[in-house]
Scaffold this motif. Sequence first.
Motif, PDB file in Angstrom:
ATOM      1  N   SER A   1       0.828  -1.206   0.000  1.00 18.77           N
ATOM      2  CA  SER A   1       0.000   0.000   0.000  1.00 18.77           C
ATOM      3  C   SER A   1       0.859   1.250   0.000  1.00 18.77           C
ATOM      4  CB  SER A   1      -0.895   0.007   1.239  1.00 18.77           C
ATOM      5  OG  SER A   1      -1.588   1.228   1.343  1.00 18.77           O
ATOM      6  N   GLN A   2       0.406   2.250  -0.750  1.00 16.52           N
ATOM      7  CA  GLN A   2       1.030   3.567  -0.734  1.00 16.52           C
ATOM      8  C   GLN A   2       0.367   4.455   0.317  1.00 16.52           C
ATOM      9  OE1 GLN A   2       3.714   4.022  -2.617  1.00 16.52           O
ATOM     10  NE2 GLN A   2       3.406   1.948  -3.376  1.00 16.52           N
ATOM     11  N   VAL A   3      -0.768   4.002   0.854  1.00 15.28           N
ATOM     12  CA  VAL A   3      -1.521   4.756   1.851  1.00 15.28           C
ATOM     13  C   VAL A   3      -0.924   4.474   3.237  1.00 15.28           C
ATOM     14  CG1 VAL A   3      -3.798   5.091   2.890  1.00 15.28           C
ATOM     15  CG2 VAL A   3      -3.605   4.582   0.448  1.00 15.28           C
ATOM     16  N   PRO A   4      -0.592   5.528   4.005  1.00 18.42           N
ATOM     17  CA  PRO A   4      -0.056   5.286   5.351  1.00 18.42           C
ATOM     18  C   PRO A   4      -1.135   4.752   6.283  1.00 18.42           C
ATOM     19  CG  PRO A   4      -0.347   7.636   4.969  1.00 18.42           C
ATOM     20  CD  PRO A   4      -0.678   6.947   3.675  1.00 18.42           C
ATOM     21  N   PHE A   5      -0.707   3.994   7.275  1.00 18.34           N
ATOM     22  CA  PHE A   5      -1.629   3.474   8.276  1.00 18.34           C
ATOM     23  C   PHE A   5      -2.037   4.593   9.217  1.00 18.34           C
ATOM     24  CE2 PHE A   5      -0.260  -1.276   8.268  1.00 18.34           C
ATOM     25  CZ  PHE A   5      -0.799  -1.426   7.001  1.00 18.34           C
ATOM     26  N   GLY A   6      -3.171   4.422   9.886  1.00 17.88           N
ATOM     27  CA  GLY A   6      -3.687   5.418  10.810  1.00 17.88           C
ATOM     28  C   GLY A   6      -2.919   5.430  12.119  1.00 17.88           C
ATOM     29  N   ALA A   7      -2.894   6.587  12.765  1.00 22.70           N
ATOM     30  CA  ALA A   7      -2.198   6.725  14.047  1.00 22.70           C
ATOM     31  C   ALA A   7      -2.922   5.963  15.156  1.00 22.70           C
ATOM     32  CB  ALA A   7      -2.089   8.199  14.422  1.00 22.70           C
ATOM     33  N   ALA A   8      -4.250   5.854  15.073  1.00 24.77           N
ATOM     34  CA  ALA A   8      -5.025   5.162  16.100  1.00 24.77           C
ATOM     35  C   ALA A   8      -5.356   3.725  15.704  1.00 24.77           C
ATOM     36  CB  ALA A   8      -6.312   5.918  16.390  1.00 24.77           C
TER      37      ALA A   8
ATOM     38  N   PRO B   1     -11.094  10.213  13.824  1.00 28.63           N
ATOM     39  CA  PRO B   1      -9.734  10.740  13.660  1.00 28.63           C
ATOM     40  C   PRO B   1      -8.694   9.658  13.969  1.00 28.63           C
ATOM     41  CG  PRO B   1     -10.847  11.747  15.549  1.00 28.63           C
ATOM     42  CD  PRO B   1     -11.834  10.844  14.891  1.00 28.63           C
ATOM     43  N   GLY B   2      -7.664   9.628  13.135  1.00 27.31           N
ATOM     44  CA  GLY B   2      -6.574   8.683  13.339  1.00 27.31           C
ATOM     45  C   GLY B   2      -6.824   7.291  12.814  1.00 27.31           C
ATOM     46  N   VAL B   3      -7.968   7.075  12.163  1.00 26.81           N
ATOM     47  CA  VAL B   3      -8.280   5.759  11.611  1.00 26.81           C
ATOM     48  C   VAL B   3      -8.166   5.829  10.095  1.00 26.81           C
ATOM     49  CG1 VAL B   3     -10.052   3.966  11.354  1.00 26.81           C
ATOM     50  CG2 VAL B   3      -9.798   5.170  13.527  1.00 26.81           C
ATOM     51  N   ALA B   4      -7.475   4.861   9.507  1.00 30.64           N
ATOM     52  CA  ALA B   4      -7.299   4.804   8.057  1.00 30.64           C
ATOM     53  C   ALA B   4      -7.929   3.526   7.517  1.00 30.64           C
ATOM     54  CB  ALA B   4      -5.815   4.843   7.704  1.00 30.64           C
TER      55      ALA B   4
ATOM     56  N   ASP C   1      -4.092  -1.983  15.301  1.00 29.88           N
ATOM     57  CA  ASP C   1      -3.985  -0.859  16.222  1.00 29.88           C
ATOM     58  C   ASP C   1      -3.011   0.166  15.637  1.00 29.88           C
ATOM     59  OD1 ASP C   1      -1.403  -1.808  16.700  1.00 29.88           O
ATOM     60  OD2 ASP C   1      -1.835  -2.503  18.731  1.00 29.88           O
ATOM     61  N   GLY C   2      -2.720   1.213  16.379  1.00 26.04           N
ATOM     62  CA  GLY C   2      -1.849   2.279  15.895  1.00 26.04           C
ATOM     63  C   GLY C   2      -0.431   1.824  15.609  1.00 26.04           C
ATOM     64  N   ALA C   3       0.003   0.733  16.238  1.00 25.66           N
ATOM     65  CA  ALA C   3       1.350   0.202  16.016  1.00 25.66           C
ATOM     66  C   ALA C   3       1.390  -0.810  14.875  1.00 25.66           C
ATOM     67  CB  ALA C   3       1.864  -0.446  17.296  1.00 25.66           C
ATOM     68  N   GLY C   4       0.224  -1.099  14.275  1.00 24.56           N
ATOM     69  CA  GLY C   4       0.173  -2.038  13.160  1.00 24.56           C
ATOM     70  C   GLY C   4      -0.052  -3.480  13.564  1.00 24.56           C
TER      71      GLY C   4
ATOM     72  N   ASP D   1     -13.553   1.100  19.315  1.00 19.94           N
ATOM     73  CA  ASP D   1     -13.708   1.640  20.668  1.00 19.94           C
ATOM     74  C   ASP D   1     -12.803   0.900  21.647  1.00 19.94           C
ATOM     75  OD1 ASP D   1     -15.571   3.480  19.813  1.00 19.94           O
ATOM     76  OD2 ASP D   1     -17.306   2.307  20.472  1.00 19.94           O
ATOM     77  N   HIS D   2     -12.704  -0.407  21.488  1.00 19.12           N
ATOM     78  CA  HIS D   2     -11.849  -1.209  22.356  1.00 19.12           C
ATOM     79  C   HIS D   2     -10.386  -0.805  22.186  1.00 19.12           C
ATOM     80  CE1 HIS D   2     -10.357  -4.620  24.608  1.00 19.12           C
ATOM     81  NE2 HIS D   2      -9.580  -4.939  23.593  1.00 19.12           N
ATOM     82  N   LEU D   3      -9.962  -0.557  20.952  1.00 19.89           N
ATOM     83  CA  LEU D   3      -8.578  -0.136  20.704  1.00 19.89           C
ATOM     84  C   LEU D   3      -8.305   1.248  21.282  1.00 19.89           C
ATOM     85  CD1 LEU D   3      -7.874  -1.305  17.054  1.00 19.89           C
ATOM     86  CD2 LEU D   3      -7.023  -2.293  19.176  1.00 19.89           C
ATOM     87  N   ALA D   4      -9.324   2.111  21.276  1.00 23.60           N
ATOM     88  CA  ALA D   4      -9.154   3.472  21.780  1.00 23.60           C
ATOM     89  C   ALA D   4      -8.986   3.488  23.296  1.00 23.60           C
ATOM     90  CB  ALA D   4     -10.342   4.342  21.376  1.00 23.60           C
ATOM     91  N   GLY D   5      -9.456   2.444  23.961  1.00 23.79           N
ATOM     92  CA  GLY D   5      -9.333   2.373  25.414  1.00 23.79           C
ATOM     93  C   GLY D   5     -10.473   3.087  26.099  1.00 23.79           C
TER      94      GLY D   5
END
Length: 162
Positions: free
Chosen positions: A49-56, A85-88, A116-119, A139-143
């Motif tokens: 993928s050329q698309v970056p992953f999301g921060a969240a 926000p932060g989701v790709a 998750d945000g770390a991949g 929601d679970h990943l967001a904590g």
Amino acid sequence: MNPFGAALVLVALVAVATVLGLVYRSRQGLFRDVADDEATVLTPADVGSQVPFGAAATLVQFSTEFCSRCPGTHRLLTQIADGRPGVAHVDVDLTHRADLASRFGVLQTPTTLILDGAGRVHARVGGPPHRADVLRHLDHLAGPEPANFPTASHLPGSPHAQ
């Protein structure tokens, strides 16, 4: 074979096919949580993928050109990612990438991975996912929400406001 015996065999075959079809259909769209010890860490390069992953979080959708349910899944996951926000959302076309299908164990399309945000892969679903399940996993990943974060029941004008 007499006509009664043939009819009985035909009815039995239809019953077995119906039960198998219902079992298959009931398993479509169900999430399977990935245990921490088997969680894989992915990067955009891993899925081409050329698309970056999301921060969240990142929703990785595996699809093919001939998948009839993939466009609807693409719209759903894009709407969810755009609303958070932060989701790709990354759509990976496996039509010409059989190597990725075998590497990630994709047996049907669409298949969706929630990272998750770390991949790290936290969940996967075969078939079209349900909006509520995707949102629940995000929601679970967001904590947990911060203690001073207002929820719907604490907002002014809410019927549950105290």
